[in-house]
Design an enzyme around this catalytic site. Structure first.
Site, PDB file in Angstrom:
ATOM      1  N   SER A   1       0.963  -1.265   0.142  1.00 32.39           N
ATOM      2  CA  SER A   1      -0.085  -0.072  -0.003  1.00 32.39           C
ATOM      3  C   SER A   1       0.780   1.152   0.022  1.00 32.39           C
ATOM      4  CB  SER A   1      -0.833   0.133   1.185  1.00 32.39           C
ATOM      5  OG  SER A   1      -1.891  -0.744   1.049  1.00 32.39           O
TER       6      SER A   1
ATOM      7  N   HIS B   1      -5.538 -10.363   4.169  1.00 32.75           N
ATOM      8  CA  HIS B   1      -4.515 -11.189   4.820  1.00 32.75           C
ATOM      9  C   HIS B   1      -4.990 -12.216   6.060  1.00 32.75           C
ATOM     10  CE1 HIS B   1      -1.420  -8.383   3.259  1.00 32.75           C
ATOM     11  NE2 HIS B   1      -2.046  -7.387   3.676  1.00 32.75           N
TER      12      HIS B   1
HETATM   13 ZN    ZN Z   1      -2.242  -5.363   2.937  1.00 30.31          ZN
END
Ligand code: ZN
Length: 475
Positions: free
Chosen positions: A109, A299
Site C-alpha cells: 500500500s 491477509h
Molecule cells: Zn495489505
C-alpha cells in the site's frame, strides 16, 4: 447542511440542483435515464476542471471480494452495492489499472498510494521517498498550495500506509510516529480514523504529546463516536479524531458488539463529518477515504470480516454520490490499490448447485472476526471463551485446541490463524483465498464528475497523479 438533507435534496433533484443544469434526462441523449431518477453529471462536464476531489480506496480489494459483498447484500436487503449500481446505471467512467511498484509486480500500500500521490513508482515499503533517499512532493502539498483543504479518513491507524501516502514522506512506512508529526507540520485539516497510539504521549516512542500539539494548533481533538456525532459539536475547519489505539475494529464486530459501536464511528459517518468540515473552504478540497480493513481481512483470510468491511466501504460511495450531486464541481474516484488474499467464491457440490446455500448460510452464521475472537481469548476465562467461539462462529474447541491457543497467546496472528484453520471457512462458505499476501491483478478504477473523462480505459497507477493534477489545475 446535514448529510440527510443533502440526500433528500440530491435525490429529489430540487431547484438548486436542476437549476445548475445537471439534472440528466433521457431526452438529453448520452446515458440512459438511471433507475430512480438519479442525477447524473452530463458528459460535457467530464472534460472540465474540478474544485473538489473525493478519492475512495477499498484497500486490498480483489474483484472477488466486491462480488461477495454484492451477493450478500442482495440476499440480505434485496439490493445491489452502490459500486455495482454505478456501472448498472452507467454513472461512471470505468478504467482498469495496473498496480506494480518500482521493485515488484505485486505492490504494497505504501508504494501503491505513493504512485498516486507523487506520480512515481517507488519501492515497496517507502512512502513518497525514492530509492536514492529523496523525498518526493505529495499530492497533499500540491493541493494545499492551490488554497484547498485536505482530509484523510480511514478505518486503519491514521498513520497507516494509504492515508500516509497522500500527505507524508518517509523512507519506511513503519515510521508512524513521524507520520503523525508530519500531518501536523504539513497542515492536513481533517484526520479521522484509528491509531491514537501514535499521537499519545503515553505510547509514542519520543513521549511527545501530539494531541496537545494538535489542540494548540487549533484542532478539535476527538476520541469517541459520541463526540464526533454530537449535534452540539461546533463545526471546525481542523479536526483530529482517533477512535481506537490501533486499527478500528472490523465492521462485523461493530455490527455485533454494542460496546464497539458506542465508541467507534462508521467509515461513512466519519466521511460525512469530514465533508462538512472541508466544504467550508470556498477553494475546494481533497478528501481521501480508505476502507483499509478490507485488506486486513484479505491477509487474515476472513470471509465474514471481508464481506462486512467491503459493505461499510460501499456506503461511502453513496455519500460521495449525494455530495457530488449537490456539488457537481467534484471529481470522485473509487478504486483499490491492489488485490489481497485472492478472495473468491468457489463453486460447491456437484455441478456447483450447493454454492448459493453454502455461501448464504455460511456467511450468515459468522458473527465475529477471527481478530475479535483472538482478543477475547486474551481477555476471557477459558470456559467463557470456548462458549463465545461456539456462539459466534459455531466452532467447538477441544481442550487440546484451547491449550494450543494458550501457548500462542502472545503472538500477533497465531491465535487467529489457528481459529481460521479449525473453523475452515472454505468448507462452511465456499469462499477461499489463494494466499495471505497481496496479489498482482489489474484493478477497477471508477470515476465521475468533471475531469473523469481524463481517466482512460487502461491506466497505470502513476497516471492517477497526472489526471488529478490536470483536473484540479495543480502545479
Ligand atoms: Zn495489505
Amino acid at each position: 447542511m446535514s448529510a440527510d438533507q443533502i440526500s433528500r435534496r440530491g435525490f429529489l433533484g430540487t431547484g438548486a440542483t436542476a437549476g445548475a443544469g445537471l439534472l440528466w434526462t433521457s431526452a438529453m441523449g448520452g446515458c440512459a435515464l438511471p433507475a430512480g431518477g438519479r442525477v447524473v453529471t452530463p458528459h460535457s462536464a467530464e472534460s472540465g476542471k474540478a474544485k473538489n476531489i473525493i478519492f475512495l480506496v477499498a484497500d486490498g480489494m480483489n474483484t472477488g471480494t466486491w462480488t461477495l459483498a454484492d451477493y450478500w447484500l442482495q440476499n440480505q436487503q434485496n439490493k445491489r452495492t452502490e459500486w455495482v449500481n454505478l456501472y448498472a446505471e452507467q454513472l461512471v467512467h470505468r478504467s482498469l489499472m495496473e498496480t506494480c511498484s518500482a521493485n515488484s509486480l505485486v505492490t504494497d500500500s505504501a508504494a501503491a498510494g505513493s504512485s498516486w500521490s507523487c506520480g512515481q513508482r517507488i519501492n515497496n515499503g517507502a512512502i513518497n521517498f525514492d530509492p536514492d533517499g529523496n523525498s518526493l512532493v505529495t499530492i497533499h502539498d500540491r493541493i494545499k498550495k492551490s488554497g484547498r483543504s485536505t482530509g484523510l479518513v480511514t478505518t486503519t491507524r491514521m498513520t497507516h500506509a494509504t492515508p500516509a501516502t497522500f500527505a507524508s514522506s518517509v523512507s519506511n512506512r513503519g515510521m508512524e510516529d513521524e507520520i503523525a508529526l508530519q500531518y501536523l507540520n504539513n497542515g492536513v485539516d481533517v484526520l479521522l480514523g484509528g491509531g491514537a497510539r501514535h499521537f499519545s504521549a503515553q505510547t509514542r516512542k519520543d513521549g511527545e504529546d501530539l494531541f496537545g500539539k494538535y489542540k494548540a494548533s487549533g484542532y478539535q481533538v476527538l476520541q469517541t463516536r459520541n463526540e464526533l456525532l454530537a449535534p452540539n459539536r461546533q463545526s471546525s475547519d481542523k479536526i483530529l479524531g482517533t477512535f481506537w489505539q490501533t486499527h478500528l475494529p472490523y465492521s462485523i464486530d461493530w455490527n455485533q458488539q454494542p460496546k464497539i459501536a458506542q465508541r467507534v464511528p462508521k467509515l461513512s459517518e466519519m466521511m460525512r463529518v469530514a465533508l462538512k468540515s472541508l466544504d467550508r473552504n470556498p477553494n475546494g478540497f481533497l478528501l481521501q477515504v480508505e476502507g483499509g480493513r478490507v485488506d486486513h481481512a484479505g491477509h487474515g483470510n476472513d470471509p465474514g470480516a471481508i464481506v462486512h468491511d467491503q459493505l461499510a466501504f460501499d456506503e461511502c460511495i453513496k455519500v460521495a454520490l449525494e455530495f457530488s450531486q449537490e456539488n457537481p464541481e467534484t471529481l470522485v474516484v473509487v478504486t483499490t490499490d491492489h488485490g489481497c488474499g485472492g478472495c473468491q467464491l468457489n463453486g460447491v457440490g456437484a455441478s456447483y448447485v450447493d454454492t448459493d446455500s453454502t455461501f448464504y448460510e455460511g456467511i450468515g452464521a459468522i458473527r465475529a472476526s477471527y481478530e475479535y475472537l483472538k482478543n477475547q481469548h486474551k481477555a476471557l476465562p477459558r470456559e467463557e471463551f470456548r462458549d463465545l467461539v461456539e456462539e459466534l462462529i459455531q466452532l467447538s474447541l477441544t481442550e487440546a485446541q484451547i491449550d494450543t491457543l494458550d501457548e500462542h497467546k502472545d503472538g500477533l496472528y497465531e491465535v487467529s490463524n489457528y481459529l481460521r484453520k479449525w473453523h475452515d471457512p472454505f468448507k462452511r462458505t465456499g469462499v477461499n483465498f489463494t494466499s495471505s499476501n497481496h496479489t498482482g491483478e489489474f484493478v477497477e478504477l471508477s470515476s465521475w464528475g468533471p475531469g473523469s473523462g481524463s481517466f482512460n480505459a487502461w491506466i497505470k497507477n502513476t497516471d492517477v497523479n497526472q489526471v488529478i493534477r490536470k483536473v484540479l489545475e495543480l502545479s
